[in-house]
Design a protein around this motif. Structure first.
Motif, PDB file in Angstrom:
ATOM      1  N   UNK A 175      42.908  63.359  48.895  1.00 49.09           N
ATOM      2  CA  UNK A 175      42.083  62.279  48.376  1.00 49.09           C
ATOM      3  C   UNK A 175      41.910  61.284  49.522  1.00 49.09           C
ATOM      4  N   UNK A 176      40.723  61.268  50.097  1.00 44.87           N
ATOM      5  CA  UNK A 176      40.462  60.411  51.243  1.00 44.87           C
ATOM      6  C   UNK A 176      38.993  60.389  51.581  1.00 44.87           C
ATOM      7  N   UNK A 177      38.643  59.522  52.491  1.00 44.13           N
ATOM      8  CA  UNK A 177      37.260  59.338  52.917  1.00 44.13           C
ATOM      9  C   UNK A 177      37.009  60.133  54.191  1.00 44.13           C
ATOM     10  N   UNK A 178      35.901  60.843  54.236  1.00 43.85           N
ATOM     11  CA  UNK A 178      35.597  61.671  55.409  1.00 43.85           C
ATOM     12  C   UNK A 178      35.520  60.859  56.678  1.00 43.85           C
ATOM     13  N   UNK A 179      35.149  59.575  56.575  1.00 44.28           N
ATOM     14  CA  UNK A 179      35.062  58.736  57.770  1.00 44.28           C
ATOM     15  C   UNK A 179      36.443  58.402  58.333  1.00 44.28           C
ATOM     16  N   UNK A 180      37.472  58.536  57.526  1.00 47.83           N
ATOM     17  CA  UNK A 180      38.836  58.368  58.003  1.00 47.83           C
ATOM     18  C   UNK A 180      39.437  59.700  58.431  1.00 47.83           C
ATOM     19  N   UNK A 181      39.189  60.740  57.648  1.00 48.68           N
ATOM     20  CA  UNK A 181      39.830  62.033  57.857  1.00 48.68           C
ATOM     21  C   UNK A 181      39.242  62.798  59.051  1.00 48.68           C
ATOM     22  N   UNK A 182      37.938  62.892  59.136  1.00 43.67           N
ATOM     23  CA  UNK A 182      37.311  63.693  60.201  1.00 43.67           C
ATOM     24  C   UNK A 182      37.666  63.184  61.597  1.00 43.67           C
ATOM     25  N   UNK A 183      37.528  61.887  61.888  1.00 47.38           N
ATOM     26  CA  UNK A 183      37.905  61.435  63.235  1.00 47.38           C
ATOM     27  C   UNK A 183      39.357  61.748  63.569  1.00 47.38           C
ATOM     28  N   UNK A 184      40.257  61.636  62.597  1.00 46.64           N
ATOM     29  CA  UNK A 184      41.663  61.959  62.842  1.00 46.64           C
ATOM     30  C   UNK A 184      41.849  63.435  63.127  1.00 46.64           C
ATOM     31  N   UNK A 185      41.136  64.293  62.386  1.00 46.42           N
ATOM     32  CA  UNK A 185      41.231  65.729  62.626  1.00 46.42           C
ATOM     33  C   UNK A 185      40.714  66.073  64.016  1.00 46.42           C
ATOM     34  N   UNK A 186      39.571  65.488  64.384  1.00 45.71           N
ATOM     35  CA  UNK A 186      38.996  65.732  65.711  1.00 45.71           C
ATOM     36  C   UNK A 186      39.961  65.270  66.794  1.00 45.71           C
TER      37      UNK A 186
END
Length: 104
Positions: free
Chosen positions: A88-99
């Motif tokens: 449960x999270x926002x893609x704008x937080x999750x994607x940059x962290x994954x990258x």
């Protein structure tokens, strides 16, 4: 902007970008990228979804995925019922962290 982040993540993971019918109808992705009853059925080793609600039509298209990781801001999203790893999270937080993690 959203799709460019997703494309970068897919490229870093050696994957491909696919979409739901909603993005195809908006003209943001092509019909060939659509997953679901009116699109394609996929069977990847790992499928990562962002913002997918989990409609019956979409779930039918991903039922053969070995591992499903789903990121959605809605804690009650239907996709979480079948996800092996619901986040449960926002893609704008999750994607940059994954990258950032992948790039080291």
């Amino acid at each position: 902007e959203d799709l460019s982040m997703l494309k970068e993540l897919a490229q870093l993971l050696g994957g491909k970008l696919a979409s739901s019918r909603a993005l195809v109808e908006k003209g943001w992705t092509s019909a060939g990228q659509q997953i679901g009853l009116s699109g394609q059925t996929v069977s990847p080793k790992c499928l990562i979804t962002f913002g997918i609600s989990g409609s019956v039509q979409f779930r039918a298209g991903i039922k053969n995925a070995d591992t499903i990781i789903s990121i959605n801001t809605d804690p009650n999203a239907e996709i979480f019922q079948i996800a092996h790893y619901p986040i449960c999270g926002d893609l704008y937080d999750v994607i940059p962290e994954m990258i950032k993690m992948i790039k080291g």
